[in-house]
Design a protein around this motif. Structure first.
Motif, PDB file in Angstrom:
ATOM      1  N   MET A   1      28.415  78.682  74.479  1.00 36.80           N
ATOM      2  CA  MET A   1      29.114  79.403  73.429  1.00 36.80           C
ATOM      3  C   MET A   1      30.375  78.634  73.052  1.00 36.80           C
ATOM      4  O   MET A   1      30.882  77.819  73.829  1.00 36.80           O
ATOM      5  CB  MET A   1      29.463  80.808  73.893  1.00 36.80           C
ATOM      6  CG  MET A   1      28.284  81.750  73.929  1.00 36.80           C
ATOM      7  SD  MET A   1      28.745  83.480  74.223  1.00 36.80           S
ATOM      8  CE  MET A   1      28.849  83.473  75.996  1.00 36.80           C
ATOM      9  N   TYR A   2      30.875  78.929  71.880  1.00 39.22           N
ATOM     10  CA  TYR A   2      32.071  78.279  71.338  1.00 39.22           C
ATOM     11  C   TYR A   2      33.035  79.374  70.890  1.00 39.22           C
ATOM     12  O   TYR A   2      32.631  80.329  70.228  1.00 39.22           O
ATOM     13  CB  TYR A   2      31.666  77.407  70.144  1.00 39.22           C
ATOM     14  CG  TYR A   2      32.814  76.769  69.417  1.00 39.22           C
ATOM     15  CD1 TYR A   2      33.487  75.687  69.964  1.00 39.22           C
ATOM     16  CD2 TYR A   2      33.223  77.252  68.180  1.00 39.22           C
ATOM     17  CE1 TYR A   2      34.537  75.087  69.285  1.00 39.22           C
ATOM     18  CE2 TYR A   2      34.276  76.658  67.493  1.00 39.22           C
ATOM     19  CZ  TYR A   2      34.923  75.570  68.058  1.00 39.22           C
ATOM     20  OH  TYR A   2      35.967  74.972  67.383  1.00 39.22           O
ATOM     21  N   ASP A  55      27.557  78.396  68.983  1.00 42.90           N
ATOM     22  CA  ASP A  55      27.934  76.999  69.190  1.00 42.90           C
ATOM     23  C   ASP A  55      28.899  76.578  68.083  1.00 42.90           C
ATOM     24  O   ASP A  55      29.104  77.293  67.097  1.00 42.90           O
ATOM     25  CB  ASP A  55      26.708  76.076  69.241  1.00 42.90           C
ATOM     26  CG  ASP A  55      25.805  76.187  68.019  1.00 42.90           C
ATOM     27  OD1 ASP A  55      26.287  76.504  66.912  1.00 42.90           O
ATOM     28  OD2 ASP A  55      24.591  75.962  68.169  1.00 42.90           O
ATOM     29  N   SER A  58      27.546  76.369  64.443  1.00 40.98           N
ATOM     30  CA  SER A  58      27.455  77.642  63.710  1.00 40.98           C
ATOM     31  C   SER A  58      28.786  77.985  63.054  1.00 40.98           C
ATOM     32  O   SER A  58      28.827  78.441  61.908  1.00 40.98           O
ATOM     33  CB  SER A  58      27.039  78.776  64.641  1.00 40.98           C
ATOM     34  OG  SER A  58      25.752  78.572  65.118  1.00 40.98           O
ATOM     35  N   GLU A  89      35.538  78.045  75.667  1.00 41.13           N
ATOM     36  CA  GLU A  89      34.125  78.098  76.013  1.00 41.13           C
ATOM     37  C   GLU A  89      33.854  79.447  76.666  1.00 41.13           C
ATOM     38  O   GLU A  89      33.914  79.573  77.891  1.00 41.13           O
ATOM     39  CB  GLU A  89      33.750  76.960  76.960  1.00 41.13           C
ATOM     40  CG  GLU A  89      33.851  75.594  76.329  1.00 41.13           C
ATOM     41  CD  GLU A  89      33.479  74.476  77.285  1.00 41.13           C
ATOM     42  OE1 GLU A  89      33.066  74.753  78.434  1.00 41.13           O
ATOM     43  OE2 GLU A  89      33.604  73.322  76.876  1.00 41.13           O
ATOM     44  N   THR A 102      19.903  82.134  76.529  1.00 41.99           N
ATOM     45  CA  THR A 102      20.637  81.888  77.761  1.00 41.99           C
ATOM     46  C   THR A 102      20.642  83.061  78.715  1.00 41.99           C
ATOM     47  O   THR A 102      21.268  83.019  79.742  1.00 41.99           O
ATOM     48  CB  THR A 102      22.093  81.484  77.471  1.00 41.99           C
ATOM     49  OG1 THR A 102      22.732  82.560  76.804  1.00 41.99           O
ATOM     50  CG2 THR A 102      22.172  80.208  76.662  1.00 41.99           C
TER      51      THR A 102
END
Length: 108
Positions: A1-2, A55, A58, A89, A102
């Protein structure tokens, strides 16, 4: 993830209008898992924005969406500046579902 966490400043008297514009612009952003807009209770010009995306790509792609581009153009005159922006993160947490590939949602 971002993730991103940022603080922006509205021009005097425009915080509520800017805040509403940010909230309206959050519809239909593929890959966005969480987008929170908050008032800073100690500063009448400050707005905090916390974002979680599947991410970084996106997030970057969202900035090209027509409704996001329109919102940026409308917001620009109301933004006095940005204090800072941090990349993170995200590992999960209450209310934040993991991307489908995930695993299950993580609850804190």
């Amino acid at each position: 993830m971002y993730g991103l966490i940022g603080k922006m400043r509205a021009t005097p008297g425009k915080r509520e209008e800017l805040l509403q514009l940010l909230l309206e612009a959050t519809d239909s952003m593929p890959g966005c898992l969480n987008y929170i807009v908050a008032r800073d209770p100690a500063d009448t010009t400050a707005i905090w924005v916390t974002e979680v995306w599947i991410d970084a790509a996106s997030h970057k792609a969202s900035l090209q969406l027509p409704h996001v581009q329109e919102a940026i153009a409308r917001a620009r005159p109301m933004v006095a500046g940005f204090d800072f922006q941090f990349e993170t993160e995200p590992a999960g947490g209450y209310g934040l579902d993991q991307p489908a590939d995930t695993g299950d949602a993580v609850r804190g």
